[in-house]
Design an enzyme around this catalytic site. Structure first.
Site, PDB file in Angstrom:
ATOM      1  N   PRO A 159     -33.273 -56.647  22.282  1.00 55.46           N
ATOM      2  CA  PRO A 159     -33.834 -56.500  20.951  1.00 55.46           C
ATOM      3  C   PRO A 159     -33.296 -55.308  20.170  1.00 55.46           C
ATOM      4  O   PRO A 159     -33.209 -54.200  20.678  1.00 55.46           O
ATOM      5  CB  PRO A 159     -35.334 -56.320  21.221  1.00 55.46           C
ATOM      6  N   GLU A 160     -32.999 -55.558  18.915  1.00 55.81           N
ATOM      7  CA  GLU A 160     -32.697 -54.493  17.970  1.00 55.81           C
ATOM      8  C   GLU A 160     -33.923 -54.380  17.057  1.00 55.81           C
ATOM      9  O   GLU A 160     -34.974 -54.947  17.355  1.00 55.81           O
ATOM     10  CB  GLU A 160     -31.411 -54.817  17.189  1.00 55.81           C
ATOM     11  N   ARG A 200     -33.254 -57.662  33.657  1.00 52.08           N
ATOM     12  CA  ARG A 200     -32.278 -56.668  34.135  1.00 52.08           C
ATOM     13  C   ARG A 200     -32.908 -55.305  34.425  1.00 52.08           C
ATOM     14  O   ARG A 200     -32.282 -54.466  35.051  1.00 52.08           O
ATOM     15  CB  ARG A 200     -31.147 -56.516  33.105  1.00 52.08           C
TER      16      ARG A 200
END
Length: 276
Positions: free
Chosen positions: A2-3, A114
């Site tokens: 996400p940005e 991750r």
DNA sequence: CATGACACCTGCTCGC
DNA sequence: TGCGAGCAGGTGTCAT
């Protein structure tokens, strides 16, 4: 993953489901996501804590707790914040890092395949101030001036794209939106930042703002596994001009878009014709 | 201080 | 089919 637009979307969707609620209990599957705190301290601070506010700063979600502490989630590349009706089980629970059933039903889940994401606990205003001070200005803050935005670019010999993604210069812009904004502004991503004049930087800021607003309106960009706070896909990938389109024709001039990894080892897609 | 290299971690895709 | 290489919306640390 996400940005800024993705985190903004998540926070907006989760706010009505979390503000005013308390974490009835909390479990944490891995300690390696903790930064500056310990399992014991974090769980102690979260258990029974009520969420007073949920905000976004940069690409991070900020939970203000009734104790005065702040719980921060930096989702990294693959983090997701969700509020399912019940605690996840089976395959859904596989990558759940933090699971916190809510007092009034439902469950808060931080899921991260991750585990490059981070969880922080800022116990007082001083800790918050220190965290905040390391981050640059919010690009969508109406009070942000071109002069303030331009300053770090005027001082740097780095590629303009690298500075644009540097969270000390301006927050919230990651690889997708840096590629898009530089294309829209007609700027060569590899150009040394200091070679851009104030007018060009003004155009860049305007394009950053336009694109981030549009991406928020589309609930973010889903390329792979990003999901909003309600588990939906974003839709801004339908509006991308360069990111993920290497080899395809430029939507402006028809040339084949080029790809390089020479800037900060991140994929940069650009048009030789449109970005001078 | 600015800069580049690398580390963190897992999964997927692609080429041989 | 198997397997290694390379890549992925981020961020922090370390040497130079």
């Amino acid at each position: 993953m996400p940005e800024l637009p993705e985190v903004e979307t998540i926070v907006r969707e989760l706010r009505p489901r979390l503000v005013g609620r308390a974490f009835a209990s909390v479990t944490l599957s891995h300690d390696d996501v903790l930064v500056g705190t310990t399992r014991r301290v974090l769980l102690g601070a979260l258990r029974g804590a009520r969420v007073q506010a949920l905000e976004r700063r940069a690409k991070h979600a900020v939970f203000r707790l009734d104790s005065g502490a702040r719980f921060i989630i930096q989702p990294g590349m693959s983090g997701a914040l969700l509020v399912p009706d019940a605690a996840p089980e089976g395959e859904d629970a596989r990558y759940a890092v933090l699971v916190a059933p809510l007092d009034a039903g439902g469950c808060f889940v931080y899921r991260d395949v991750r585990r490059l994401g981070n969880l922080l606990l800022l116990r007082d205003e001083a800790a918050w101030a220190a965290y905040d001070a390391r981050l640059g200005p919010e690009p969508l803050d109406p009070a942000l001036t071109v002069e303030r935005f331009a300053a770090p670019f005027r001082k740097s010999r780095q590629a303009v794209k690298k500075v644009l993604m540097d969270q000390r210069a301006v927050v919230g812009v990651g690889n997708i939106y840096a590629n898009e904004a530089l294309f829209a502004a007609g700027i060569d991503p590899s150009k040394p930042a200091r070679l851009l004049d104030e007018a060009r930087l003004g155009v860049l800021l305007a394009e950053v703002q336009r694109i981030l607003h549009a991406a928020i309106a589309s609930k973010g960009t889903t390329f792979r596994d990003y999901r909003t706070g309600t588990g939906e896909r974003g839709n801004f990938q339908l509006e991308l001009f360069v990111y993920g389109r290497e080899g395809e024709p430029c939507r402006n001039c028809g040339r084949r878009l080029a790809l390089t990894h020479l800037i900060d080892a991140r994929s940069t897609v650009f048009c030789w014709g449109c970005q001078g």
